[in-house]
Design an enzyme around this catalytic site. Structure first.
Site, PDB file in Angstrom:
ATOM      1  N   SER A 177       0.702  -1.364  -0.076  1.00 37.67           N
ATOM      2  CA  SER A 177       0.074   0.076  -0.015  1.00 37.67           C
ATOM      3  C   SER A 177       0.724   1.255  -0.036  1.00 37.67           C
ATOM      4  CB  SER A 177      -0.884  -0.138   1.052  1.00 37.67           C
ATOM      5  OG  SER A 177      -1.726  -1.079   1.069  1.00 37.67           O
ATOM      6  N   GLY A 179       0.443   4.227  -1.018  1.00 35.02           N
ATOM      7  CA  GLY A 179      -0.391   5.424  -0.796  1.00 35.02           C
ATOM      8  C   GLY A 179      -0.378   5.684   0.633  1.00 35.02           C
ATOM      9  N   ASP A 180      -0.413   4.507   1.493  1.00 31.17           N
ATOM     10  CA  ASP A 180      -0.587   4.994   2.827  1.00 31.17           C
ATOM     11  C   ASP A 180       0.849   5.065   3.565  1.00 31.17           C
ATOM     12  OD1 ASP A 180      -3.288   4.251   3.770  1.00 31.17           O
ATOM     13  OD2 ASP A 180      -3.001   2.236   3.201  1.00 31.17           O
ATOM     14  N   THR A 181       1.879   4.391   2.943  1.00 36.07           N
ATOM     15  CA  THR A 181       3.177   4.687   3.359  1.00 36.07           C
ATOM     16  C   THR A 181       3.502   5.977   2.897  1.00 36.07           C
ATOM     17  OG1 THR A 181       3.715   2.363   3.203  1.00 36.07           O
ATOM     18  CG2 THR A 181       5.555   3.587   3.761  1.00 36.07           C
ATOM     19  N   ALA A 184       2.062   8.409   5.293  1.00 37.31           N
ATOM     20  CA  ALA A 184       2.722   8.534   6.590  1.00 37.31           C
ATOM     21  C   ALA A 184       4.071   9.099   6.780  1.00 37.31           C
ATOM     22  CB  ALA A 184       2.822   7.033   7.084  1.00 37.31           C
TER      23      ALA A 184
END
Length: 391
Positions: A177, A179-181, A184
């Site tokens: 994922s 996009g999440d990382t 973050a």
């Protein structure tokens, strides 16, 4: 601080972080801060008659004795407290913890923190130094604010997904994922910037990170090329359009990636594969000329690599100082001595007795490098000391 303390604690020692997020984006930001010494208190929903409770990541992908091994990475260096934020009494505990925190991380849908009475205006009135990191699909404002947004959608909207895959074929996704990382990591940058500002002003602030914006921020020349030339960049498989030669190349027993796109590197590459004619061609001395003849160059490189095993190609090109590498699997990573030498693989033993290799600390700081100080917590492991600190 002596060297032992620096190794143990890290540069963020003394920073208190309250993590209210779940799954990947918010918790990865908390994990990164925790790796470098921050005290991270993770709020999780308690177990109930219809739910095992806790961050859903505890149950994602491959489990050992009922718990995800991923959990050991994402939640190391954290404490766990269970709070049902739908309940006024538990929200009061959350407000007390926020009053004592330097940073609050949340990645719920926009508006939910306000519905719970945990809005930044109220929390900062009690704690003006509080920094609040908010990660969501589309941000806290704008016409898409209330739409549900996961990394898969953010990668598509941010322009990344369209470029992934082979020309003329449906786009694919990376197996993680991104996009999440990316969100973050942008969030962590925001926290560090806000801490720097707070040192001067004495005040905290809100940080608004949208998943799609974090992806878009990494899209290099995508927008200016469209703006200047109307060019819509297209997928190109393993190649890097407009930069040559840089691709994946077939070998006798697998594939390698080669980055021969620097001017001097290109000449060394051509010499190594026995194509001095191409290396000395003045029309190929710069990237623009090479990009115009990329198919010819890729064919010449492939004609050389396909006759040789991966190990030979890597050895010969490394000797010529040309960037080259095998395409690693998890097994390759686990067995690679460079990963071990740089402590990018650490071995822990879980509470259940499982010896587990996990990613080490990144980035590497010379004096205060951070550490894995504690294992991922059991659900509610720190309830006694955090729910009622006077008990």
């Amino acid at each position: 601080m002596n060297q032992h303390d620096a190794l143990k604690n890290g540069p963020l020692t003394g920073l208190k972080v309250l993590e209210l997020g779940q799954l990947i984006a918010g918790p990865f930001a908390g994990k990164t801060l925790g790796d470098f010494g921050a005290e991270v208190i993770k709020v999780e929903p308690p177990a109930s008659s219809d739910s095992p409770g806790g961050d859903p990541l505890r149950q994602w992908r491959m489990l050992h004795e009922g718990e995800s091994v991923w959990w050991q990475v994402q939640s190391r260096n954290k404490q766990s407290i269970t709070l049902d934020l739908r309940e006024p009494a538990d929200r009061a505990i959350a407000r007390r913890l926020a009053a004592e925190a330097d940073v609050l991380i949340e990645n719920f849908r926009p508006g939910l923190m306000e519905e719970w009475g945990l809005d930044y205006a109220g929390l900062s009135a009690a704690n003006p130094r509080l920094i609040m990191l908010r990660i969501s699909g589309y941000g806290q404002t704008g016409p898409y604010r209330d739409l549900p947004g996961f990394a898969v959608v953010a990668e598509a909207m941010g322009g990344l997904r369209h470029l992934m895959g082979e020309p003329g074929r449906p786009p694919v996704r990376a197996g993680v994922s991104l996009g999440d990382t990316l969100a973050a990591l942008h969030g962590v940058i925001g926290v560090l910037l806000a801490l720097q500002a707070r040192a001067s002003t004495g005040r905290g602030q809100e940080i608004d990170v949208a998943l799609y914006e974090a992806v878009f921020n990494c899209m290099e020349s995508l927008l200016p090329e469209y703006s200047a030339f109307g060019a819509v960049r297209q997928p190109a498989g393993s190649a890097l359009p407009g930069i040559a030669p840089s691709n994946a190349y077939r070998c006798a027993d697998g594939q390698v990636v080669i980055g021969g796109n620097g001017d001097s590197i290109y000449k060394r590459l051509m010499t190594a594969i026995g194509r001095e004619d191409l290396g000395q061609d003045p029309t190929l001395a710069g990237n623009a000329g090479r990009a115009a003849r990329v198919d010819e160059l890729d064919a010449a490189i492939t004609a050389w690599t396909v006759q040789r095993p991966v190990a030979e190609v890597v050895a010969l090109l490394q000797a010529a100082r040309v960037p080259v590498g095998r395409i690693y699997t998890a097994r390759d990573i686990a067995e690679d001595p460079h990963y071990r030498a740089r402590r990018m693989i650490e071995t822990i033993t879980t509470a259940g007795g499982l010896r587990l290799d996990v990613p080490g600390i990144c980035p590497k700081l010379s004096d205060t490098p951070g550490s894995i100080r504690s294992l991922a917590p059991a659900l509610g492991e720190h309830n006694a000391q955090l729910r009622d600190p006077l008990r």
